[in-house]
Design an enzyme around this catalytic site. Sequence first.
Site, PDB file in Angstrom:
ATOM      1  N   HIS A 199       0.612  20.251 -61.865  1.00 25.52           N
ATOM      2  CA  HIS A 199       1.122  20.120 -63.231  1.00 25.52           C
ATOM      3  C   HIS A 199       0.417  18.968 -63.938  1.00 25.52           C
ATOM      4  O   HIS A 199      -0.258  18.152 -63.306  1.00 25.52           O
ATOM      5  CB  HIS A 199       2.630  19.862 -63.229  1.00 25.52           C
ATOM      6  CG  HIS A 199       3.447  21.086 -62.960  1.00 25.52           C
ATOM      7  ND1 HIS A 199       3.759  21.495 -61.689  1.00 25.52           N
ATOM      8  CD2 HIS A 199       4.000  21.997 -63.806  1.00 25.52           C
ATOM      9  CE1 HIS A 199       4.486  22.605 -61.760  1.00 25.52           C
ATOM     10  NE2 HIS A 199       4.639  22.931 -63.030  1.00 25.52           N
ATOM     11  N   LYS A 213       4.476  15.290 -66.265  1.00 27.43           N
ATOM     12  CA  LYS A 213       5.650  15.872 -65.594  1.00 27.43           C
ATOM     13  C   LYS A 213       6.189  14.895 -64.568  1.00 27.43           C
ATOM     14  O   LYS A 213       5.458  14.451 -63.670  1.00 27.43           O
ATOM     15  CB  LYS A 213       5.288  17.203 -64.935  1.00 27.43           C
ATOM     16  CG  LYS A 213       6.487  17.914 -64.332  1.00 27.43           C
ATOM     17  CD  LYS A 213       6.122  19.323 -63.893  1.00 27.43           C
ATOM     18  CE  LYS A 213       7.296  20.041 -63.242  1.00 27.43           C
ATOM     19  NZ  LYS A 213       8.447  20.180 -64.166  1.00 27.43           N
ATOM     20  N   GLY A 240      10.628  21.781 -59.778  1.00 26.23           N
ATOM     21  CA  GLY A 240      11.779  22.617 -59.457  1.00 26.23           C
ATOM     22  C   GLY A 240      11.364  24.020 -59.069  1.00 26.23           C
ATOM     23  O   GLY A 240      11.989  24.657 -58.213  1.00 26.23           O
ATOM     24  N   THR A 241      10.290  24.520 -59.686  1.00 24.52           N
ATOM     25  CA  THR A 241       9.778  25.854 -59.356  1.00 24.52           C
ATOM     26  C   THR A 241       9.305  25.909 -57.914  1.00 24.52           C
ATOM     27  O   THR A 241       9.610  26.847 -57.173  1.00 24.52           O
ATOM     28  CB  THR A 241       8.625  26.224 -60.301  1.00 24.52           C
ATOM     29  OG1 THR A 241       9.098  26.177 -61.651  1.00 24.52           O
ATOM     30  CG2 THR A 241       8.078  27.605 -59.995  1.00 24.52           C
ATOM     31  N   THR A 284      16.250  21.938 -68.707  1.00 24.06           N
ATOM     32  CA  THR A 284      15.845  20.668 -68.108  1.00 24.06           C
ATOM     33  C   THR A 284      15.907  20.766 -66.586  1.00 24.06           C
ATOM     34  O   THR A 284      16.796  21.415 -66.039  1.00 24.06           O
ATOM     35  CB  THR A 284      16.776  19.544 -68.602  1.00 24.06           C
ATOM     36  OG1 THR A 284      16.782  19.543 -70.021  1.00 24.06           O
ATOM     37  CG2 THR A 284      16.323  18.190 -68.105  1.00 24.06           C
TER      38      THR A 284
END
Length: 231
Positions: free
Chosen positions: A138, A142, A148-149, A79
């Site tokens: 994305h 989302k 986060g990437t 997560t």
Amino acid sequence: MKIALIGYGAMGKLIHRIAEEKGHEIAVIIDDADAGLSVDELAAKLRGVDAAIDFTTADAVQRNVEACVAAGVPLVEGTTGWNGQRSDIEQIVKDGNGAFVFGANFSIGVNLFYRIADFAAELFAKFPEYEAFIEEQHHSRKLDSPSGTALKIKDLISKHVEIGDIAATRAGNIPGTHRVGFDGPADQILLEHTARSREGFAAGSILAAEWIVGRTGFYEFTDVMDEVLAR
């Protein structure tokens, strides 16, 4: 290996299939019906498995960590969006002698992309006429933006060069695209990673589960990759 799945949405079901193809057993499934379980109740359901993999929501992460630590079960945390709780969660793992591995992205390809972007930024730092930028896309479902990437890529690149805001797009069914660019007066160099499906994330989370069994401590998926690449 006996695995517990915490969260049984699209990712949970995909991990279930791939784990069984690799010869592992899905011994416990925690789904929406278990959302109201206390830490102790969840820990009781988790005892006896070798590792747990969590793909739920950010507000459930601390409960899941506490339950896994109480049950003595290593946790793979897939997560995102819980980074503001990181110091508290790290302390829970440390105090309970637990085992925890997390990643902004468990895709093996993305983790190799991290290293490529980091190395590229180090090269371009020697040529200040080039400016760096990050773009990510994305699907519209989302929630966290930037991803986060993308934030992880920014952390890596900013060690070498200045970088501004991340351009983030949420639309349609885009599975995930990340770009790192270096733009100069005469040309532009563009690095891109595009996910075709979620199978890469699932395979990486299973790799992390295999790695964390028998360990204690608080790790990032990059630690797993470091060991794999050093073999």
